[in-house]
Structure formats: structure tokens, C-alpha cells
Motif scaffolding. Structure first.
Motif, PDB file in Angstrom:
ATOM      1  N   VAL A 116      43.027  63.365  39.617  1.00 11.90           N
ATOM      2  CA  VAL A 116      43.717  63.397  38.327  1.00 11.90           C
ATOM      3  C   VAL A 116      42.642  63.357  37.244  1.00 11.90           C
ATOM      4  CG1 VAL A 116      45.495  62.361  36.877  1.00 11.90           C
ATOM      5  CG2 VAL A 116      45.625  62.112  39.365  1.00 11.90           C
ATOM      6  N   ALA A 117      42.499  64.464  36.532  1.00  9.71           N
ATOM      7  CA  ALA A 117      41.412  64.595  35.555  1.00  9.71           C
ATOM      8  C   ALA A 117      41.972  64.845  34.166  1.00  9.71           C
ATOM      9  CB  ALA A 117      40.492  65.753  35.950  1.00  9.71           C
ATOM     10  N   GLU A 118      41.370  64.225  33.161  1.00  8.84           N
ATOM     11  CA  GLU A 118      41.736  64.542  31.785  1.00  8.84           C
ATOM     12  C   GLU A 118      41.195  65.933  31.427  1.00  8.84           C
ATOM     13  OE1 GLU A 118      42.319  60.075  29.934  1.00  8.84           O
ATOM     14  OE2 GLU A 118      40.474  61.174  29.452  1.00  8.84           O
ATOM     15  N   SER A 119      41.833  66.557  30.451  1.00  4.10           N
ATOM     16  CA  SER A 119      41.549  67.971  30.205  1.00  4.10           C
ATOM     17  C   SER A 119      40.156  68.217  29.652  1.00  4.10           C
ATOM     18  CB  SER A 119      42.598  68.564  29.272  1.00  4.10           C
ATOM     19  OG  SER A 119      42.611  67.863  28.046  1.00  4.10           O
ATOM     20  N   GLY A 120      39.512  67.179  29.078  1.00  5.39           N
ATOM     21  CA  GLY A 120      38.163  67.360  28.557  1.00  5.39           C
ATOM     22  C   GLY A 120      37.071  67.234  29.606  1.00  5.39           C
ATOM     23  N   CYS A 121      37.440  66.988  30.864  1.00  5.46           N
ATOM     24  CA  CYS A 121      36.422  66.928  31.927  1.00  5.46           C
ATOM     25  C   CYS A 121      35.782  68.298  32.093  1.00  5.46           C
ATOM     26  CB  CYS A 121      37.061  66.549  33.257  1.00  5.46           C
ATOM     27  SG  CYS A 121      37.585  64.842  33.376  1.00  5.46           S
ATOM     28  N   VAL A 122      34.461  68.314  32.113  1.00  2.25           N
ATOM     29  CA  VAL A 122      33.739  69.558  32.400  1.00  2.25           C
ATOM     30  C   VAL A 122      34.012  69.938  33.864  1.00  2.25           C
ATOM     31  CG1 VAL A 122      31.421  70.550  32.662  1.00  2.25           C
ATOM     32  CG2 VAL A 122      32.016  69.222  30.613  1.00  2.25           C
ATOM     33  N   LEU A 123      34.203  71.225  34.128  1.00  3.73           N
ATOM     34  CA  LEU A 123      34.522  71.659  35.490  1.00  3.73           C
ATOM     35  C   LEU A 123      33.514  71.127  36.506  1.00  3.73           C
ATOM     36  CD1 LEU A 123      35.919  73.276  37.700  1.00  3.73           C
ATOM     37  CD2 LEU A 123      34.893  75.370  36.774  1.00  3.73           C
ATOM     38  N   ALA A 124      32.233  71.202  36.175  1.00  2.55           N
ATOM     39  CA  ALA A 124      31.202  70.734  37.117  1.00  2.55           C
ATOM     40  C   ALA A 124      31.348  69.241  37.408  1.00  2.55           C
ATOM     41  CB  ALA A 124      29.807  71.034  36.569  1.00  2.55           C
ATOM     42  N   ALA A 125      31.846  68.479  36.439  1.00  2.00           N
ATOM     43  CA  ALA A 125      32.038  67.044  36.661  1.00  2.00           C
ATOM     44  C   ALA A 125      33.178  66.800  37.642  1.00  2.00           C
ATOM     45  CB  ALA A 125      32.327  66.339  35.331  1.00  2.00           C
ATOM     46  N   VAL A 126      34.192  67.628  37.580  1.00  2.21           N
ATOM     47  CA  VAL A 126      35.293  67.513  38.552  1.00  2.21           C
ATOM     48  C   VAL A 126      34.793  67.896  39.946  1.00  2.21           C
ATOM     49  CG1 VAL A 126      37.601  68.328  39.169  1.00  2.21           C
ATOM     50  CG2 VAL A 126      37.018  67.956  36.775  1.00  2.21           C
ATOM     51  N   GLN A 127      34.013  68.978  40.003  1.00  6.72           N
ATOM     52  CA  GLN A 127      33.431  69.378  41.291  1.00  6.72           C
ATOM     53  C   GLN A 127      32.585  68.240  41.868  1.00  6.72           C
ATOM     54  OE1 GLN A 127      31.194  72.721  39.901  1.00  6.72           O
ATOM     55  NE2 GLN A 127      32.826  74.227  40.277  1.00  6.72           N
ATOM     56  N   SER A 128      31.757  67.604  41.003  1.00 11.45           N
ATOM     57  CA  SER A 128      30.882  66.518  41.477  1.00 11.45           C
ATOM     58  C   SER A 128      31.687  65.329  41.967  1.00 11.45           C
ATOM     59  CB  SER A 128      29.961  66.035  40.353  1.00 11.45           C
ATOM     60  OG  SER A 128      29.121  67.063  39.955  1.00 11.45           O
ATOM     61  N   ALA A 129      32.712  64.965  41.204  1.00  7.15           N
ATOM     62  CA  ALA A 129      33.541  63.825  41.616  1.00  7.15           C
ATOM     63  C   ALA A 129      34.170  64.101  42.973  1.00  7.15           C
ATOM     64  CB  ALA A 129      34.617  63.558  40.563  1.00  7.15           C
ATOM     65  N   ALA A 130      34.587  65.345  43.179  1.00  7.40           N
ATOM     66  CA  ALA A 130      35.166  65.717  44.471  1.00  7.40           C
ATOM     67  C   ALA A 130      34.100  65.617  45.573  1.00  7.40           C
ATOM     68  CB  ALA A 130      35.748  67.122  44.412  1.00  7.40           C
ATOM     69  N   ASN A 131      32.919  66.163  45.304  1.00  4.27           N
ATOM     70  CA  ASN A 131      31.839  66.112  46.298  1.00  4.27           C
ATOM     71  C   ASN A 131      31.501  64.694  46.694  1.00  4.27           C
ATOM     72  OD1 ASN A 131      31.515  68.849  46.475  1.00  4.27           O
ATOM     73  ND2 ASN A 131      29.879  68.949  44.951  1.00  4.27           N
ATOM     74  N   GLU A 132      31.424  63.815  45.680  1.00  8.33           N
ATOM     75  CA  GLU A 132      31.064  62.424  45.976  1.00  8.33           C
ATOM     76  C   GLU A 132      32.108  61.757  46.870  1.00  8.33           C
ATOM     77  OE1 GLU A 132      30.260  60.586  42.179  1.00  8.33           O
ATOM     78  OE2 GLU A 132      28.726  62.124  41.816  1.00  8.33           O
TER      79      GLU A 132
END
Lengths: 476, 476
Positions: A116-132
Motif C-alpha cells: 500500500v503506497a501513497e501516490s507520491g512514492c517514486v516508482l523505484a522506491a516501491v520497487q526497492s521496498a518490494a525487493n527488500e
């Protein structure tokens, strides 16, 4: 009482500023400037106020006030869009609402496989959070280091992983949206099945900020593949590429995670202008495919799919030569060539661009007919047509003749558009496969869609945004 | 001048009849009767006219006349819906429009992997047409021999293949729809990517015929799997089933083509009442999973996924015992047990039913809490909860106590609904995962969705159907 530097009254500016606090309301020209123009400089506008809300309640208060006062609102994410949907017009009467401060990952659910991500999250930050969390968020685009999830959803972003995982639309289970009236729709559902009423979610996705502001989303996560192979294959024709694609799809299903078509001239441009890119094969060939295969099971399973595919392709005489990446570095290099093809055209002069899709069975016919049309109009034009063949999506770019005048060539933008889009429409294709409409194709939209479609869209727009404040002048 | 047998004037009946021709306008009570009541007899209404149009132009003329004259229209497919969306009300003022005559397969495109089917095509006929072309149309439900594609799309049907292929929504690329005003939207696109305006298609899908009549659709086809395995596994708890599901999903990805949860009592009921069904295992266990794995590559690949899965499951001590189907007959028998679980409850007396979904991580909690609630209200109730665990979708059925009075038990329908749906809503779930709203859950919809959601839906309804003629009294 009008602020002399703007068309927004000082009173109104004060009321908007009070919602987010002075430190999150940009008033200085230097602070505002980056929000008025997109990267390539094609679209720029004016505004005397950029608001950076920090919560859904602040977004709600902003839109409520905007509807009450009839103030135009331009929502903005990472400002990477390619069609001018995210920048204000020249009137100076619009308030830009930058969502970048709302950048929290609210939750990762590893059993439900959602983030669940807020709309201002940079795409790469969502990818990183998923990777972690040992998962993968598959959405992937050139601008992933700066584009934001809200913009990705509002433009229904595509990219290189659409073949197996779909567009942004297919990766979203739920949304939180602030409506133009300030009402909040808390639709952060994470259900795979929910047949209770009209599909509101998919209306907001791809609406380019004209129906409300997305403040958060429930996004799907996937297991990371255990095996991964990348192959660069030389081919004679787009028809052969299509047949190879069909073989690969039959064999690999959703393990086929990429299939990109590239022309010889694209490989030449990238080899010439991009550092660390060179032709992977000793001889030149007319066309190439970049094939990406992933296995959730094992490295061996991925390798065996590649072997089986090339055995079948060789039986049919489809592939002239091929390179299988033998290291992570080599995989990266092959993908880098494809991604760099977009900007490798710049040193070659002016480029007239199209982002089109056609039914995939008709890609060879499209390339043939569009090519003939373009070359009839300009025999020395250099056509750089590449893209996601499995999605039917071709980035159809036309580089200027060698040594021609750049401005004179770019002045023929509309003429070339007409030729290419004419063939696209004749083949039941789309003139905007993944970039959207924004300002760039707004007039064309009204011309190419059926009157009933435009009419239905306008009825929806009016039903959701009666005051007409949301991103006016974009899309519709 | 009113026909004494109906509330439709003879003049109006004549005008509607002229559109389709007398032989396709049913007027006799005996001919009309099958269109007024659904199979289980739960919903029935009145009407003196059933129209069977043969073309999109005829559908258009019908709806145009209906809007002009304010005549209610009830669209009907195979009449297999479970929530009363497809039958008229008791007023007798509605015209039923049966789409069964529009049953042509217009085209099969083997390169684009799509089939263009008219909405009156029976689902099984679409599956067969795909099979004959060496492809697969994966939508699969109990009623596939009589339900029609238009109804599947209007109800966003689910079924047993959702895990890998999605609901009807995910299987549709384009639609042809007649709007309530009679205008025709020719949206039979077959593009995988098309970012040109609002997503109109997904508004009509799942709208239960309240926004227009779907007359044709472009549907996705898939390669037929080359390998297929079915396993029946005994488990201790729903939590173990969830962990096993997660292992299977990680390992198989979209090769995991089914994962169904079943309780002991469901296996007992089917063994007791359904011919050719017997418990596949020598000992009883509290829970079971039916696992379906397909490979696009080879039989060996499917078998190796099964082996790897059960090795991993055995390391974790998840599976008590298991049977791997060794023949096509055995695969069919295992699936037949699951499918028969729906009707095996009937000989056991009254059954109070729910079709719910929750975030899949919360399925064990849902089963635990709902079970406690139901048993507190009726200690001798027999809970038959089974379904698509990977979709978070449980068919939560409550059979009457042994020897109890059936009518008295069924009179507690609302009481049991409140208990079960209360837990569902507390867990952010849905009270209608795949069956829809129709008449059955119309009042409940208004209670459980946020006021802003109902309001947005009503605004859309009004924008599309200003005369309010489309399937009134359903959903909204």
C-alpha cells in the motif's frame, strides 16, 4: 485584491496556503519553476502557487476550496509525463498540487502479496521496498527513478514488463482518491474478487488527473523469478519476429517477460552514440528481437525454455544469428541497448515521434504501409521503429534526413503524424498506446474516437467534476 | 388501449414487435414463462413481451423506443444468474430482451489470440470454438452449458480458473454496447495497450445490464497447456492451506491454475449424495486442498512442479496425506467432487448461502470468527465453507441441523447473513465476490458501500441512462 505577479488573488493564495502551511506552499518563482515545465521543455505554463499537501485531509481541503472558488487544479507527480498532462496552462490561474510529500509506504502484506503506497512514492522506491521484502513490483519504465506511482496510475503507465504483468491498471487492486468536491473515496481494497457495483477504480486509472487526485493505492506484488535469461536474436523481417513471438508465447506463457523488436538503424544509432553499447553480433541484420524469459522455478527451467524456443525457431528457419547473455552484466548491456534507443536518436537531429499500437497480427502490415507512406513524403527519412511487439506497441520515430535542417524537418510533425496515424486507424489501432492524451493529442482524440465515446467521457467528467476544476484542458 | 393481460399497451407491443418481427417476439404465456423465473425459482416476475433481437441494429431500435416511451428493459442471457439480476419485476411493465439469437462467433484471430463473440453465445460454445482452433478460453463455471457471454461479462463472472486467468473482466479486450438511448458504441478493440481516454469498457463489465446491453465482445485466447496435474491433499487447518497455497504460488506462478479449499463435511456430503464420488483417502482429515497445476511447456514440467511443491510442503509438515491423479478420469473425478459440493448440500436440507471474499491472508481468521458466530447462534448448524482460496473467495454455506425444520431454518437467512457479513466487512472483505448484487443484495449494497461510492455510481447511472429504463430495481 490581486497579486500583481499572478492571476490568483492574494486572499485565495492565503486560504490555500493555510491548508498546507507556509513551508509547503511554494510562492517564489525559482521554487515554482521546476513544476511549470517538463523535462524536454515541450510544455510549459504559468502558476503562482504550488501546494505540497502532506495528507489526504489536506488534499481534500484543497479540492473543496478549489471547487467552491472555481480554481483550476493541476495534479503533479514526478513530472515525467510525455504528453503535457502534468503542467499548467499559460493563464496563471491554476494551482499546481504536487503529491511528492505523500510518499509513505503504508504497508507491505506478504501473504496477500500487496503493497500500500501513497501516490507520491517514486516508482523505484516501491520497487526497492518490494525487493527488500523478497518480492517484486514489476512496473518498470525509463523514468522509474523520478516518476511517481500516482502519475503512473493516472497515466496507466506501460513499460517493459507489460507482456507478463500488464500495465499499471492490472497491477492495482484498490485506490484512495480525493474527488474534485473534496470528498474522499477510501477504496483501498485488496480483494481479488469483488462484484459489488460499478468499477470506479478503473475510471480513475488513466484519467490523467481529470476526475480527482489519487492519494494512495494497493499494488500487487509478485515472487521474484529464480531463473532469468536474455537473448538477442537477428531476424529478416517483422513477420519473422511475430512468428518467433508466437512460438515464445506458446512455449513460455507468462514466463515470457519481454519481447522487444528493434530495427538495424536503432542498433546503429545506439552503437554510435551510447557509451558501452556495441552491436552484439559480427554481421548486420535487418531486424532484431530482444527476448527476456523468467522462471519462478529454477535457473534450469529458464535455460531449458530458451533452448526449446531456439530449437523450434531453427526448425522454422526464423533466426539468422543469436547471442545468449552469459552474465548479469551482459543481460544488462542488452537491455541497455534497447532502453537507450529512445535517446540515441537525439544526436542524429530532429525526430518526429509516435506511440502507437495495432492488433499484433497486423504489426508487419503496419510497418510496411507506414514506411511506404513516410518515405513517399520524405525519401531520405530514417525510420526508427521499435518497441513492445507482444503488446502491439511500436514507438514509431522518424529521424530527419542526414544533413537536413532540423527545424524544417520538425515543422513536418503534423504531416508525418497524419500519415502514420492514418495507417494506425485503418488497422483499428491506437494513436496513444501508453503515453496518454494530455495536451499533445487532445484535439486528435476528439477526431479519432467515435462521437458517442467522447460524449460518454464528457458525461462522466461532468458527473464527477461539476465545477470543471480538475486539470482543465487535458485529455477532454 | 391496454392489453388486458399486461401493463404494456397493445400499441407499444406492436411497435416493439415490428422491430424484431413477430416470430421473434414472444407473446404467449407458455413461451414467455421460462424468461420470467430463474432455475432455482427464487426470483420470478411478470412480463407480456420477450424480444429476441437478431442484430445490433435491432437492439438499438428497441432501446431507442424504450427510452422514448420510458419502457423498462430487462436484458437476459442464459438466465443462470444467482442474484435475480436477469428477471423482470412483478409490475408487468418491463420488456425482456433475450440475447440468445445473437450467438455468432464473428471471428477467431490466431495471431492476436482473440475471439470475437456475440453476447448470446453460450460459454461452452466459445470454449469449443477456441478448442477447435487449438486454443483455450479459460472462463469456466458450473453453468457453462447454458450461461451466455453477455451475462458473464455483465456479471463479471468468476469460476474455477480465476487464479491464473482472472475474472471475465480480465479476459475481455473490447466491447460492442448499445446504450439506453439506442446509440451504438463500437468498442470492439483488440489492443493490449490503448491509453486514449476513460476506461468505458470496464464500466459496462459487471454493471448487470444497468448501463446498456452488451452485444459482442473481443475475448482473449490462450495456448492450451501441454502438461496438467491434479492433486488432492489432506490438511489440518485453513492456515496450513494458506501456507501451502503460498508455496505453490511462489513455485508455479501462473502455472498454478487452481487451488480450492474444502472442509471434511463437504467431502462427506458429496461422497454420500453424488454418484461416483468417494473419499479419495483412507482416513478422514479436517481440511483438504484441490491443487491444479498446468504447464505450457511439457507434461514433465507440470509433474516436476508437483514434486517440488510436495517436497517443500513435506519439509514444513503441512500435508497429512495426498493423492496425485494418475489418469484423466481421476483428474475429472477430483474436480467433480469440488464442483458437486454446491448441489450436494441440497439433500441435507435447507442451506443459507454466502459468496464472500476477504484478503487472502485473513481467510483463517474469517473462518474462525464466522464459525464461532454461527455456532453461537445455532450450535447444531453444519458449516460447509469451501472455495477459491487463492482468490480469497469462500462460498460460506450453512446447512440446517440434522432433523430440523427446513422452513424454520431458512427463516433465519437474514440473521445468519448479518453474522457472516459482519465478520467479512470487519476484515475489509466483500459480501459479493463473484455472484453480483442484482435484487438479492441491492439493499445491503447501499448499507455497506460508502455513501460517496453509491453517489458516484448513481451519477454514472444517470449520465448513461437518463430515462432510467435499463434493468431498474437491480444493483442500485
Amino acid at each position: 485584491m490581486t497579486d500583481p505577479a499572478s492571476s490568483l488573488s492574494t486572499d485565495l493564495i492565503a486560504r490555500f496556503t493555510a491548508i498546507v502551511g507556509a513551508s509547503h506552499a511554494l510562492r517564489e518563482a525559482a521554487d515554482i519553476a521546476p513544476h511549470l515545465e517538463e523535462l524536454r521543455g515541450l510544455y510549459h505554463g504559468r502558476s503562482s502557487l504550488v501546494l505540497k499537501p502532506g495528507s489526504v485531509e489536506e488534499v481534500s481541503a484543497i479540492l473543496k476550496l478549489a471547487t467552491e472558488t472555481g480554481t483550476a487544479i493541476v495534479p503533479q507527480g514526478g513530472n515525467t509525463g510525455l504528453v503535457g498532462a502534468q503542467t499548467p496552462d499559460e493563464s496563471g490561474r491554476a494551482v499546481v498540487v504536487s503529491m511528492s510529500r505523500m510518499n509513505r509506504i503504508r504497508e507491505i502484506d506478504l501473504v496477500g502479496n500487496v503493497i500500500v503506497a501513497e501516490s507520491g512514492c517514486v516508482l523505484a522506491a516501491v520497487q526497492s521496498a518490494a525487493n527488500e521484502a523478497d518480492r517484486m513490483f514489476p512496473l518498470s519504465l525509463g523514468s522509474e527513478g523520478s516518476c511517481e506511482i500516482g502519475g503512473n496510475l493516472s497515466s496507466n503507465a506501460g513499460g517493459t514488463a507489460v507482456l507478463a504483468y500488464g500495465n499499471a491498471r492490472q497491477l492495482c487492486l484498490g485506490l484512495e482518491v480525493v474527488l474534485p468536491t473534496g470528498e474522499i473515496w477510501s477504496g483501498l481494497r485488496r480483494l481479488k474478487k469483488d462484484n459489488t457495483g460499478y468499477d470506479l477504480r478503473d475510471l480513475f486509472i488513466g484519467a490523467e488527473g481529470t476526475l480527482g487526485i489519487i492519494t494512495a493505492a494497493v499494488l500487487k506484488l509478485y515472487a521474484r523469478p529464480k531463473g532469468h535469461e536474455v537473448v538477442f536474436a537477428a531476424l529478416d523481417t517483422p513477420a519473422d519476429a511475430l512468428e518467433l513471438f508466437r512460438l515464445a508465447e506458446d512455449l513460455c506463457g507468462t514466463s515470457l517477460t519481454g519481447f522487444e523488436l528493434m530495427p538495424r538503424i536503432g542498433v546503429e544509432f545506439t552503437s554510435r552514440h551510447i557509451e558501452n553499447v556495441r552491436d552484439p553480433l559480427p554481421e548486420p541484420y535487418p531486424w532484431y528481437a530482444l527476448i527476456d524469459i523468467s522462471s519462478r522455478q529454477s535457473p534450469e527451467a529458464a535455460r531449458s525454455m530458451v533452448e526449446e524456443l531456439f530449437e523450434a525457431a531453427s526448425d522454422k528457419g526464423l533466426v539468422r544469428d543469436a547471442v545468449l547473455a552469459e552474465s548479469e552484466t551482459q543481460k544488462h548491456e542488452l537491455w541497455h541497448m534497447r532502453e537507450a534507443m529512445s535517446w540515441a536518436q537525439q544526436p542524429e537531429g530532429g525526430s518526429i515521434k509516435h506511440d502507437v499500437s495495432v492488433p499484433i497480427a497486423r504489426i508487419p502490415e503496419f510497418l510496411d504501409r507506414a514506411g511506404k507512406g513516410v518515405l513517399a513524403a520524405e525519401p531520405a527519412a530514417r525510420i526508427v521503429a521499435f518497441g513492445h511487439i507482444g503488446d502491439g506497441n511500436i514507438h514509431y520515430n522518424i529521424s530527419q534526413p542526414v544533413g537536413a535542417d532540423k527545424a524544417a524537418f520538425l515543422a513536418r510533425w503534423h504531416e508525418m503524424n497524419e500519415i502514420v496515424h492514418g495507417v494506425v486507424l485503418d488497422l483499428d489501432g491506437s494513436i496513444s498506446a501508453e503515453h496518454g492524451i494530455g495536451q499533445l493529442k487532445r484535439e486528435e482524440l476528439a477526431a479519432i474516437r467515435q462521437p458517442i465515446e467522447i460524449d460518454l467521457m464528457k458525461r462522466i467528467k461532468k458527473a464527477f467534476d461539476p465545477a470543471g476544476i480538475m486539470n482543465p484542458g487535458k485529455m477532454l
